[in-house]
Scaffold this motif. Structure first.
Motif, PDB file in Angstrom:
ATOM      1  N   VAL A 197       0.854  -1.190   0.000  1.00 25.24           N
ATOM      2  CA  VAL A 197       0.000   0.000   0.000  1.00 25.24           C
ATOM      3  C   VAL A 197       0.883   1.231   0.000  1.00 25.24           C
ATOM      4  N   ASP A 198       0.638   2.131  -0.942  1.00 24.35           N
ATOM      5  CA  ASP A 198       1.466   3.343  -1.018  1.00 24.35           C
ATOM      6  C   ASP A 198       0.621   4.567  -1.306  1.00 24.35           C
ATOM      7  N   ARG A 199       0.984   5.639  -0.601  1.00 23.62           N
ATOM      8  CA  ARG A 199       0.424   6.959  -0.903  1.00 23.62           C
ATOM      9  C   ARG A 199       1.595   7.789  -1.395  1.00 23.62           C
ATOM     10  N   PRO A 200       1.639   8.126  -2.685  1.00 24.43           N
ATOM     11  CA  PRO A 200       2.803   8.882  -3.160  1.00 24.43           C
ATOM     12  C   PRO A 200       2.931  10.182  -2.381  1.00 24.43           C
ATOM     13  N   HIS A 230      16.870   3.911   6.155  1.00 17.91           N
ATOM     14  CA  HIS A 230      18.026   3.612   5.290  1.00 17.91           C
ATOM     15  C   HIS A 230      18.852   4.844   4.918  1.00 17.91           C
ATOM     16  N   PHE A 231      18.492   5.970   5.440  1.00 20.14           N
ATOM     17  CA  PHE A 231      19.244   7.214   5.307  1.00 20.14           C
ATOM     18  C   PHE A 231      19.763   7.413   3.882  1.00 20.14           C
ATOM     19  N   ARG A 232      21.112   7.451   3.688  1.00 21.90           N
ATOM     20  CA  ARG A 232      21.601   7.819   2.365  1.00 21.90           C
ATOM     21  C   ARG A 232      21.988   6.617   1.507  1.00 21.90           C
ATOM     22  N   ALA A 246      12.067   9.607  -0.866  1.00 21.70           N
ATOM     23  CA  ALA A 246      13.512   9.595  -1.125  1.00 21.70           C
ATOM     24  C   ALA A 246      13.868   8.892  -2.424  1.00 21.70           C
ATOM     25  N   THR A 247      13.156   7.798  -2.718  1.00 25.92           N
ATOM     26  CA  THR A 247      13.530   6.995  -3.881  1.00 25.92           C
ATOM     27  C   THR A 247      13.484   7.824  -5.161  1.00 25.92           C
ATOM     28  N   SER A 248      12.517   8.735  -5.266  1.00 21.19           N
ATOM     29  CA  SER A 248      12.388   9.542  -6.483  1.00 21.19           C
ATOM     30  C   SER A 248      13.473  10.612  -6.560  1.00 21.19           C
TER      31      SER A 248
HETATM   32  C1  FAD Z   1      19.116  13.599  -2.812  1.00 22.08           C
HETATM   33  C2  FAD Z   1      19.240  12.160  -2.433  1.00 22.08           C
HETATM   34  C3  FAD Z   1      20.217  11.363  -3.018  1.00 22.08           C
HETATM   35  C4  FAD Z   1      20.349  10.021  -2.664  1.00 22.08           C
HETATM   36  N1  FAD Z   1      21.297   9.270  -3.276  1.00 22.08           N
HETATM   37  C5  FAD Z   1      21.429   7.960  -2.957  1.00 22.08           C
HETATM   38  C6  FAD Z   1      22.378   7.149  -3.614  1.00 22.08           C
HETATM   39  O1  FAD Z   1      23.114   7.622  -4.478  1.00 22.08           O
HETATM   40  N2  FAD Z   1      22.456   5.835  -3.269  1.00 22.08           N
HETATM   41  C7  FAD Z   1      21.647   5.269  -2.296  1.00 22.08           C
HETATM   42  O2  FAD Z   1      21.776   4.083  -2.018  1.00 22.08           O
HETATM   43  N3  FAD Z   1      20.718   6.030  -1.667  1.00 22.08           N
HETATM   44  C8  FAD Z   1      20.601   7.342  -1.967  1.00 22.08           C
HETATM   45  N4  FAD Z   1      19.689   8.121  -1.318  1.00 22.08           N
HETATM   46  C9  FAD Z   1      18.917   7.530  -0.225  1.00 22.08           C
HETATM   47  C10 FAD Z   1      17.763   6.683  -0.746  1.00 22.08           C
HETATM   48  O3  FAD Z   1      17.082   7.406  -1.740  1.00 22.08           O
HETATM   49  C11 FAD Z   1      16.846   6.315   0.416  1.00 22.08           C
HETATM   50  O4  FAD Z   1      17.577   5.694   1.452  1.00 22.08           O
HETATM   51  C12 FAD Z   1      15.758   5.344  -0.054  1.00 22.08           C
HETATM   52  O5  FAD Z   1      15.122   5.826  -1.205  1.00 22.08           O
HETATM   53  C13 FAD Z   1      14.733   5.141   1.049  1.00 22.08           C
HETATM   54  O6  FAD Z   1      13.689   4.394   0.483  1.00 22.08           O
HETATM   55  P1  FAD Z   1      12.355   4.138   1.292  1.00 22.08           P
HETATM   56  O7  FAD Z   1      11.537   3.199   0.464  1.00 22.08           O
HETATM   57  O8  FAD Z   1      12.681   3.745   2.681  1.00 22.08           O
HETATM   58  O9  FAD Z   1      11.664   5.579   1.406  1.00 22.08           O
HETATM   59  P2  FAD Z   1      10.831   6.406   0.319  1.00 22.08           P
HETATM   60  O10 FAD Z   1      11.410   6.292  -1.028  1.00 22.08           O
HETATM   61  O11 FAD Z   1      10.664   7.781   0.884  1.00 22.08           O
HETATM   62  O12 FAD Z   1       9.440   5.664   0.283  1.00 22.08           O
HETATM   63  C14 FAD Z   1       8.540   5.687   1.367  1.00 22.08           C
HETATM   64  C15 FAD Z   1       7.136   5.552   0.776  1.00 22.08           C
HETATM   65  O13 FAD Z   1       6.196   5.407   1.832  1.00 22.08           O
HETATM   66  C16 FAD Z   1       5.028   6.149   1.484  1.00 22.08           C
HETATM   67  N5  FAD Z   1       4.222   6.442   2.670  1.00 22.08           N
HETATM   68  C17 FAD Z   1       4.559   7.221   3.723  1.00 22.08           C
HETATM   69  N6  FAD Z   1       3.522   7.266   4.592  1.00 22.08           N
HETATM   70  C18 FAD Z   1       2.537   6.489   4.079  1.00 22.08           C
HETATM   71  C19 FAD Z   1       1.214   6.153   4.515  1.00 22.08           C
HETATM   72  N7  FAD Z   1       0.687   6.612   5.666  1.00 22.08           N
HETATM   73  N8  FAD Z   1       0.455   5.354   3.729  1.00 22.08           N
HETATM   74  C20 FAD Z   1       0.946   4.875   2.548  1.00 22.08           C
HETATM   75  N9  FAD Z   1       2.190   5.165   2.099  1.00 22.08           N
HETATM   76  C21 FAD Z   1       2.967   5.970   2.859  1.00 22.08           C
HETATM   77  C22 FAD Z   1       5.644   7.408   0.855  1.00 22.08           C
HETATM   78  O14 FAD Z   1       4.724   8.132   0.113  1.00 22.08           O
HETATM   79  C23 FAD Z   1       6.741   6.786  -0.019  1.00 22.08           C
HETATM   80  O15 FAD Z   1       6.201   6.414  -1.280  1.00 22.08           O
HETATM   81  C24 FAD Z   1      19.489   9.461  -1.688  1.00 22.08           C
HETATM   82  C25 FAD Z   1      18.487  10.245  -1.115  1.00 22.08           C
HETATM   83  C26 FAD Z   1      18.342  11.582  -1.491  1.00 22.08           C
HETATM   84  C27 FAD Z   1      17.243  12.392  -0.890  1.00 22.08           C
END
Ligand code: FAD
Length: 405
Positions: free
Chosen positions: A33-36, A359-361, A41-43
């Motif tokens: 389940v996702d709410r964009p 997962h930070f950076r 961060a991924t985008s």
């Molecule tokens: C500028 C930048 C550069 C980066 N470069 C790198 C790199 O070179 N290499 C690397 O490994 N990492 C990099 N990172 C880090 C990496 O992007 C993140 O660690 C990773 O994308 C985290 O993924 P995630 O799925 O945890 O979070 P996200 O991608 O933020 O996904 C979380 C999802 O949960 C959804 N969500 C939140 N609340 C709810 C809710 N209540 N109901 C439904 N959905 C919800 C959000 O909408 C989102 O779609 C970078 C980050 C940034 C910002």
């Protein structure tokens, strides 16, 4: 027949999609389940797969120091990067090693190319300070001397003709690669779907139903989904989801601003890291220039000052970029944790709940092993990587559990 999913994954960024893919591959019934969300961060990611550079504090690490100087001080309990613990390096190296086979599998299952590219990361040394910073990394690199290479200015000029000649040399990390991050998340999602997962998009998770210390359902804006287990993969919004089950998660948003050039002919063969910025040329020709590391809460704007600083840093490293067009600028919210390590696995006293957040950076880099590991936890199998050091319980006092039903 019971049609409720074995597992509901909350969050459709790279981590949630990786968990959904590996869980579906094991034959589990999965609903994602996702709410964009603006700022996910991924985008925003650059798609660097830099286990060595990141573990010794490069990647966006050195830029973190600059950001700290500009900000005065960081919040309590937050420190700047230095070398990360060996367990991070082991985790990241193992995850990066999964990419070649994974790329093939995702192409076969979901029909998408994630543009995985074997390359390396070069730290450019502009001055004596940079040399002093790099020398111990070269001499005592936790990854071993054979994975690092000291380049003289002449060797650097031959390897990367577009890089400035105003350097003392470079330290190369072999085994640091790159990928297209958007394609990776999309390929995980598409493949998970092909393997039978249900993907519910544009839907907000509004609550978790907890009965007798166990999560039994995920509540969404369009109704409840009963489930055996929920995975919190909500990135910077993971604390919101945790609180729905009475769990405090020390994840905070850390903004990264970044920009991309128009598509260019081949300029760089390696990724570059400097004390100003990093640069990575992607397969379609765009040079990605990142990134800031800022403690500004959930603010997702892009500031002229950051763009100017990143662009100046890029032109200093690769003077040719002075005359190219900037095609796009953007920002994203990294899910930061106090010790820069992800938070994975179960929470004591709460059944039917797993973390896959913080997962930070390095969430792109660490998505494959996270997905595999969490899918093993969901299935009750022995984890293929020891997960104890990534448990939420390493932060004392982080858990406040309460049934909400
Ligand atoms: C500028 C930048 C550069 C980066 N470069 C790198 C790199 O070179 N290499 C690397 O490994 N990492 C990099 N990172 C880090 C990496 O992007 C993140 O660690 C990773 O994308 C985290 O993924 P995630 O799925 O945890 O979070 P996200 O991608 O933020 O996904 C979380 C999802 O949960 C959804 N969500 C939140 N609340 C709810 C809710 N209540 N109901 C439904 N959905 C919800 C959000 O909408 C989102 O779609 C970078 C980050 C940034 C910002």
């Amino acid at each position: 027949m019971n049609r409720s999913p074995d597992v509901v994954v909350v969050g459709g960024g790279v981590i949630g999609c990786a968990v959904a893919y590996y869980a579906a591959k094991r034959g589990l019934r999965v609903t994602l389940v996702d709410r964009p969300q603006r700022g996910r961060a991924t985008s925003a990611s650059a798609g660097g797969l830099w286990p060595l550079g990141e573990s010794v504090g490069l990647g966006c690490g050195v830029i973190f120091y600059k950001a700290m100087a500009g900000l005065g001080s960081l919040p309590d309990g937050v420190h700047g990067p230095g070398q990360l613990p060996k367990v991070f390096l082991d985790f990241a190296v193992r995850s990066n090693a999964m990419f070649p086979d994974l790329a093939e599998a995702l192409r076969e299952t979901g029909g998408l190319d994630v543009e995985f590219e074997r390359t390396s990361l070069l730290f450019l040394m502009y001055d004596e300070g940079d040399v002093a910073f790099a020398k111990p990394l070269w001499e005592h690199c936790p990854c071993g001397r054979d994975l690092t290479e000291w380049l003289t200015p002449e060797e650097l000029a031959r390897a990367e003709p577009a890089v400035t000649r105003e350097v003392r040399g470079a330290l190369r990390f072999h085994g640091d690669d790159q990928v297209n991050p958007y394609r990776l998340a999309e390929a995980f999602r598409t493949s998970a779907r092909s393997l039978g997962a249900t993907v519910v998009t544009h839907t907000e998770v509004t609550g978790l139903r907890v009965e007798s210390g166990r999560v039994t359902a995920v509540e969404t804006a369009t109704g409840a989904i009963p489930c055996g287990l929920v995975v919190n993969a909500a990135g910077a919004w993971a604390p919101e989801i945790g609180r729905m089950a009475g769990v405090e998660i020390p994840v905070r948003p850390v903004r990264g601003q970044i920009l991309g050039t128009e598509a260019l002919p081949d300029v760089l063969s390696a990724c570059l890291s400097t004390t100003d910025c990093y640069l990575a040329q992607k397969q379609h020709g765009e040079v990605i220039i990142g990134s800031t590391t800022e403690e500004v809460g959930y603010e997702t704007g892009v500031t002229p000052a950051a763009m100017k600083a990143l662009a100046a840093g890029a032109v200093r490293a690769v003077p040719f970029l002075k005359d190219v067009r900037v095609k796009r600028v953007w920002s994203g919210l990294r899910p930061g944790t106090p010790d820069e390590l992800p938070i994975l696995g179960p929470v004591e006293g709460l059944d039917g709940y797993l973390n896959a957040c913080g997962h930070f950076r390095t969430g792109i880099l660490n998505a494959p092993l996270t997905g595999l590991l969490v899918s093993e936890m969901i299935a009750g199998a022995t984890p293929s990587f020891p997960a104890e050091l990534f448990l939420l319980s390493r932060f004392s006092g982080a858990i406040r559990r309460a049934d909400n039903r």
